[in-house]
Design an enzyme around this catalytic site. Structure first.
Site, PDB file in Angstrom:
ATOM      1  N   ASP A  67       7.793 -29.387   9.346  1.00  0.00           N
ATOM      2  CA  ASP A  67       8.117 -27.967   9.246  1.00  0.00           C
ATOM      3  C   ASP A  67       8.684 -27.412  10.553  1.00  0.00           C
ATOM      4  O   ASP A  67       8.694 -28.100  11.589  1.00  0.00           O
ATOM      5  CB  ASP A  67       6.870 -27.168   8.820  1.00  0.00           C
ATOM      6  N   ASN A 136      -7.236 -22.660   6.732  1.00  0.00           N
ATOM      7  CA  ASN A 136      -7.166 -22.187   5.344  1.00  0.00           C
ATOM      8  C   ASN A 136      -6.756 -23.307   4.382  1.00  0.00           C
ATOM      9  O   ASN A 136      -6.468 -23.046   3.224  1.00  0.00           O
ATOM     10  CB  ASN A 136      -6.192 -21.001   5.239  1.00  0.00           C
ATOM     11  N   GLU A 143       0.981 -22.741   2.311  1.00  0.00           N
ATOM     12  CA  GLU A 143      -0.189 -21.873   2.428  1.00  0.00           C
ATOM     13  C   GLU A 143      -0.890 -21.750   1.076  1.00  0.00           C
ATOM     14  O   GLU A 143      -0.261 -21.949   0.023  1.00  0.00           O
ATOM     15  CB  GLU A 143       0.264 -20.479   2.886  1.00  0.00           C
TER      16      GLU A 143
END
Ligand code: PGA
Length: 240
Positions: A67, A136, A143
């Site tokens: 990324d 997370n 995400e």
């Protein structure tokens, strides 16, 4: 998933470097899928040492990174291109022309993602993909969400990721709010995956991943679909 529980961060780094080195020795022209973040830094240090000692050779290796922030210049010291140069590429005998990171300054980010997906396909399946895991449960910048993307795409960063990454920037306001990231399908295309985690802050995410269910609120849980995943974590990440 195979689980390796290490005493501390140094052992996590050493175990991960051994696994990557074994892949490089088996195939000197391998494709390495690489990750940024604080977690793999120790592993990269050990790979640099192994390269200096002549144990591993990067001269025929190709790399694809997960990324990149968007928008960001490769010269920005917080860009993932800069990170990779600083933490690995500048210190080993790799041909930088064979190191790929999504283009954080493309004028058309959607086209850049399509081009990156093609690059990843063209270099061939990564022999090993290294991953960190977000607090997370994110992998790359995939995400938590009700639906996850399959291919390389433009994504917004969640509040929690912006806060977690603010420590690297002058202020939270300086953290880019978008990124270009491989999708879950891109990541699962690797032949082998290792995911590294250390510290108690990663315990919840690691537990959810190890629960063995596919839960889009923990993108790392999608790794349960892959046949060859090694989780390398320290006791804090495993036990909380
Ligand atoms: P970290 O990030 O290694 O800096 O904790 C991991 C990640 O967000 O994937």
């Amino acid at each position: 998933m195979k689980l390796i529980i290490c005493k501390n961060y140094d052992e996590v780094s050493a175990a991960a470097a051994e696994i990557v080195a074994d892949v490089m020795k088996a195939n000197p022209a391998c494709v390495l899928g690489l990750a940024t973040g604080s977690t793999p830094v120790g592993m990269y240090k050990k790979l640099i040492e192994k390269n200096a000692a002549g144990e591993i050779d990067f001269s025929a290796v190709t790399t694809v990174n997960l990324d990149e922030y968007y928008p960001i210049s490769p010269d920005n010291d917080q860009s993932y291109r800069y990170f990779m140069n600083e933490n690995l590429f500048n210190h080993v005998n790799i041909d930088k022309a064979r190191t790929f990171v999504p283009d954080g300054q493309a004028s058309d980010p959607v086209a850049a993602c399509e081009a990156y997906e093609e690059t990843v396909a063209a270099v061939g399946a990564a022999d090993i993909q290294v991953l960190g895991i977000g607090q997370n449960g994110h992998i790359g910048f995939n995400e938590p969400d009700t639906a996850l993307e399959v291919k390389t795409h433009v994504t917004g960063l969640t509040e929690s990721t912006i806060k977690a990454n603010a420590r690297f920037f002058a202020s939270e306001a300086d953290v880019p709010t978008k990124a270009l990231t491989m999708g879950i399908g891109t990541i699962l295309g690797a032949k082998k995956i290792i995911i590294l985690a250390n510290g108690a802050a990663k315990h919840d995410a690691v537990s959810k991943m190890l629960a063995g269910k596919l839960d889009t609120s923990c993108p790392a849980s999608m790794l349960n679909l892959h046949r060859d995943v090694v989780v390398v974590c320290d006791e804090m990440a495993y036990n909380g």
